[in-house]
Design a protein around this motif. Structure first.
Motif, short mmCIF file in Angstrom:
data_model
loop_
_atom_site.label_atom_id
_atom_site.label_comp_id
_atom_site.label_asym_id
_atom_site.label_seq_id
_atom_site.Cartn_x
_atom_site.Cartn_y
_atom_site.Cartn_z
N CYS A 39 55.98 69.26 29.38
CA CYS A 39 55.10 68.63 28.38
C CYS A 39 55.93 68.17 27.18
CB CYS A 39 54.04 69.62 27.91
SG CYS A 39 52.88 70.11 29.20
N VAL A 40 55.45 67.15 26.50
CA VAL A 40 56.15 66.61 25.34
C VAL A 40 56.06 67.60 24.18
CG1 VAL A 40 55.79 64.21 26.00
CG2 VAL A 40 54.08 65.36 24.58
N ARG A 41 57.05 67.51 23.29
CA ARG A 41 57.17 68.47 22.20
C ARG A 41 55.94 68.51 21.28
NH1 ARG A 41 60.20 68.32 16.94
NH2 ARG A 41 60.74 70.48 16.41
N PRO A 42 55.36 67.38 20.86
CA PRO A 42 54.18 67.48 19.98
C PRO A 42 53.04 68.29 20.60
CG PRO A 42 55.05 65.25 19.97
CD PRO A 42 55.79 65.98 21.03
N ALA A 43 52.82 68.13 21.91
CA ALA A 43 51.76 68.90 22.57
C ALA A 43 52.11 70.37 22.62
CB ALA A 43 51.55 68.35 23.98
N ARG A 44 53.38 70.69 22.89
CA ARG A 44 53.78 72.09 22.96
C ARG A 44 53.69 72.78 21.59
NH1 ARG A 44 59.20 73.15 26.00
NH2 ARG A 44 58.16 75.15 26.38
N VAL A 45 54.07 72.05 20.55
CA VAL A 45 53.94 72.60 19.20
C VAL A 45 52.47 72.91 18.91
CG1 VAL A 45 54.11 72.02 16.74
CG2 VAL A 45 56.02 71.51 18.28
N ALA A 46 51.59 71.97 19.22
CA ALA A 46 50.16 72.19 18.98
C ALA A 46 49.63 73.35 19.81
CB ALA A 46 49.39 70.91 19.29
N GLY A 47 50.08 73.46 21.06
CA GLY A 47 49.62 74.55 21.92
C GLY A 47 50.05 75.91 21.40
N LEU A 48 51.31 76.03 20.97
CA LEU A 48 51.77 77.31 20.44
C LEU A 48 51.05 77.65 19.13
CD1 LEU A 48 53.63 79.73 20.61
CD2 LEU A 48 55.41 78.39 19.44
N GLY A 70 45.57 67.36 25.98
CA GLY A 70 45.82 65.95 26.29
C GLY A 70 47.23 65.73 26.80
N GLY A 71 48.20 66.38 26.14
CA GLY A 71 49.58 66.27 26.59
C GLY A 71 49.79 66.91 27.95
N GLY A 72 49.10 68.02 28.21
CA GLY A 72 49.23 68.68 29.49
C GLY A 72 48.68 67.85 30.64
N VAL A 73 47.54 67.20 30.42
CA VAL A 73 46.97 66.35 31.45
C VAL A 73 47.90 65.18 31.76
CG1 VAL A 73 45.06 64.76 31.98
CG2 VAL A 73 44.58 67.01 30.96
N ALA A 74 48.46 64.57 30.71
CA ALA A 74 49.39 63.47 30.92
C ALA A 74 50.61 63.92 31.73
CB ALA A 74 49.83 62.89 29.57
N ALA A 75 51.12 65.13 31.43
CA ALA A 75 52.27 65.64 32.17
C ALA A 75 51.92 65.92 33.63
CB ALA A 75 52.80 66.91 31.50
N LEU A 76 50.74 66.45 33.87
CA LEU A 76 50.30 66.69 35.25
C LEU A 76 50.26 65.40 36.06
CD1 LEU A 76 47.38 69.29 34.98
CD2 LEU A 76 49.46 69.54 36.33
N LEU A 77 49.73 64.35 35.46
CA LEU A 77 49.59 63.08 36.17
C LEU A 77 50.93 62.41 36.43
CD1 LEU A 77 46.40 61.70 34.39
CD2 LEU A 77 46.57 62.62 36.71
N GLU A 78 52.00 62.89 35.80
CA GLU A 78 53.33 62.35 36.04
C GLU A 78 54.07 63.08 37.16
OE1 GLU A 78 54.91 59.68 34.80
OE2 GLU A 78 53.03 59.16 33.79
N LEU A 79 53.50 64.17 37.65
CA LEU A 79 54.16 64.92 38.71
C LEU A 79 54.27 64.09 39.99
CD1 LEU A 79 52.53 68.46 38.31
CD2 LEU A 79 54.85 67.80 37.68
N PRO A 80 55.42 64.08 40.64
CA PRO A 80 55.57 63.31 41.89
C PRO A 80 54.58 63.74 42.96
CG PRO A 80 57.71 63.99 41.05
CD PRO A 80 56.70 64.69 40.22
N ALA A 81 54.22 65.03 42.98
CA ALA A 81 53.29 65.52 44.00
C ALA A 81 51.87 65.02 43.79
CB ALA A 81 53.31 67.05 44.01
N LEU A 82 51.60 64.44 42.62
CA LEU A 82 50.23 63.98 42.33
C LEU A 82 50.18 62.47 42.18
CD1 LEU A 82 49.09 66.74 39.80
CD2 LEU A 82 48.41 66.49 42.18
#
Length: 509
Positions: free
Chosen positions: A286-295, A326-338
């Motif tokens: 996940c991108v840093r802004p999303a991880r900062v917000a999550g923590l 929102g950042g997590g969903v975007a990261a999931l949709l970038e997975l090669p398996a998906l």
């Protein structure tokens, strides 16, 4: 477009519900005393720091002066305009760091459709201002603009004296996650110094004016913060966050969900959302802004564990969770398996959760509309007026728990529990006297206002002593009207305030 919706959604909520939260009338009575030359106090001649938010009391005072009226309905309209503008500004700041379109869309939909954010931004609470300053701090620290971060921290402190906790949680996330801009000690010093320059004048003035910089609301409610029960809950917080029940789950549920009247399975909605925000914080993809917000949200949950479960505390944490999700969903949709059709494995569940969020927006607007109509305007405001008409004068004292509407519309000398405007009650409670009957008798209040359940809790001996000194003067029961509403989510919250008895002190023989 989303910025307009961020302002329009709470405006629509306010139009539908018409809700004015009870606590607004506590602070607004202080606002009017300031305008009328009685000082920034709840009751003339009693210099008590009854409100929590400096901006929450000064803004209504300024709007009343600007509008040329003390009518709370007019002032509330102006307040809602300011709050909706603050939410639009907060979203504009957040969106600038959500460059991925899917993250922007998911975050925006959760944000716009959040019922508590809409409700407590437009019903007289300081929620929208706090959200603005917290998001401003998140954006400024990510961008390395520490002067702006200091302004945000100072603004958060002016909004709530614990505003540093919200900004501190964001700062912890910014410091922890790299690569990215991690401020050095000079940057943190600039931030702290800027905030101090902004907030210190209020801190010193309040200390001089009230004799303490600590709001009376914190003195009244804060005794439990470091209780053994809270410390135990804090120790088990990580386990309960994932496997049990934590207050942080309630952030995504309707206001006062624990009263009942809602589907029990909604608890899983709160848990899933909280765990999703935490997962983003610990997922390196996940991108840093999303991880900062999550923590920051996870750290905020620890704070929520030891504070009151008041619903207006939640939205500033919630918007951080939405940024993370929102950042997590975007990261999931970038997975090669998906890739390809498999993306629907993510899209459909997310769409379902957003649809549930939309349903809650509608349901809570109906709940608070009926609460305003039947409880606030139908019971507590007229009850305050009727006591005022029967009182011997403005010096009559009234003992009760629900201070807002009854205190404002009676204009009498209030002696509330747990003591928001009454140091006498705080002293008695610290001395071990906790029962409502005992407090009322000890205070020798002229009037006592009790919910039905509060009177039923009196023991037999307590009732004898109480009725020896007080006679029943009035009963107001709105339970039949509440039960008659066909669709009323969270009905039990309204029933909690549906029945009141008013007692008048007997004349001495």
């Amino acid at each position: 477009m989303l910025a307009l919706l961020a302002a329009a959604a709470p405006a629509v909520f306010a139009f539908v519900s018409g809700n004015i939260w009870e606590d607004f009338f506590i602070t607004y009575r202080c606002s009017l005393n300031l305008l009328n030359g009685n000082g920034l106090v709840y009751e003339a001649g009693r210099p008590l720091h009854v409100f929590t938010s400096p901006l929450g009391v000064l803004l209504p005072a300024g709007l009343a002066r600007l509008c040329g009226t003390e009518d709370p309905h007019v002032v509330m309209i102006a307040f809602r305009v300011v709050s909706c503008a603050a939410l639009a500004g907060a979203w504009w700041l957040a969106a600038g760091r959500l460059s991925e379109m899917r993250a922007l869309l998911v975050t925006g939909l959760f944000w716009i459709l959040d019922a508590k954010l809409a409700a407590f931004s437009t019903n007289g609470m300081e929620t929208a201002l706090l959200v603005l300053f917290v998001v401003m701090a998140w954006r400024a620290m990510l961008d390395g603009r520490m002067l702006l971060a200091g302004l945000a921290l100072g603004g958060a402190m002016w909004t709530r004296p614990d505003g540093f906790v919200f900004v501190g949680a964001v700062a912890a996330g910014v410091w922890h996650f790299s690569p990215g801009h991690r401020p050095g000690w000079r940057g943190w010093a600039v931030m702290a110094l800027t905030a101090a320059v902004l907030y210190t004048p209020w801190f010193l003035w309040a200390w001089q004016y009230y004799g303490t910089p600590v709001p009376n609301t914190i003195r009244a409610k804060g005794a439990h913060l470091l209780s053994s029960e809270n410390l135990g809950a804090l120790f088990t917080y990580p386990w309960r966050y994932v496997f049990g029940h934590s207050t942080v789950h309630d952030a995504f549920l309707p206001p006062y969900f624990f009263f009942g009247g809602w589907p029990v399975w909604l608890e899983w909605f709160g848990r899933i959302m909280a765990v999703a925000a935490a997962a983003v914080a610990f997922w390196p993809r996940c991108v840093r802004p999303a991880r900062v917000a999550g923590l920051a949200f996870v750290l905020g949950g620890a704070y929520l564990t030891v504070t009151a479960r008041a619903p207006w505390y939640f939205p500033a944490w919630q918007v951080l969770a939405y940024i993370a999700i929102g950042g997590g969903v975007a990261a999931l949709l970038e997975l090669p398996a998906l890739r390809g059709a498999r993306r629907w494995w993510v899209i459909m569940p997310v769409a379902g959760v957003i649809a549930l969020q939309a349903w809650l927006f509608v349901a809570v607007s109906v709940q608070l509309r009926e609460q305003q109509r039947l409880v606030e305007w139908g019971l507590r405001a007229p009850l305050g007026r009727s006591i005022a008409q029967a009182a011997r004068g403005p010096g009559d004292t009234v003992f009760l728990e629900p201070l807002g509407y009854i205190g404002f519309f009676s204009g009498l000398a209030m002696r509330d529990t747990p003591g928001l405007c009454s140091p006498e009650v705080i002293a008695l409670r610290k001395g071990g006297l906790l029962s409502l009957s005992g407090l009322a008798v000890k205070l020798e209040a002229d009037w006592v206002v009790l919910r039905g359940m509060e009177f039923l809790r009196f023991g037999a001996d307590e009732r004898v002593v109480f009725e020896r000194q007080y006679e029943l003067w009035q009963v107001i029961d709105r339970r039949p009207e509440i039960e008659a509403v066909a669709w009323l989510p969270g009905r039990d919250f309204l029933l909690f305030d549906a029945y009141y008895s008013v007692w008048r002190r007997r004349s001495p023989p």
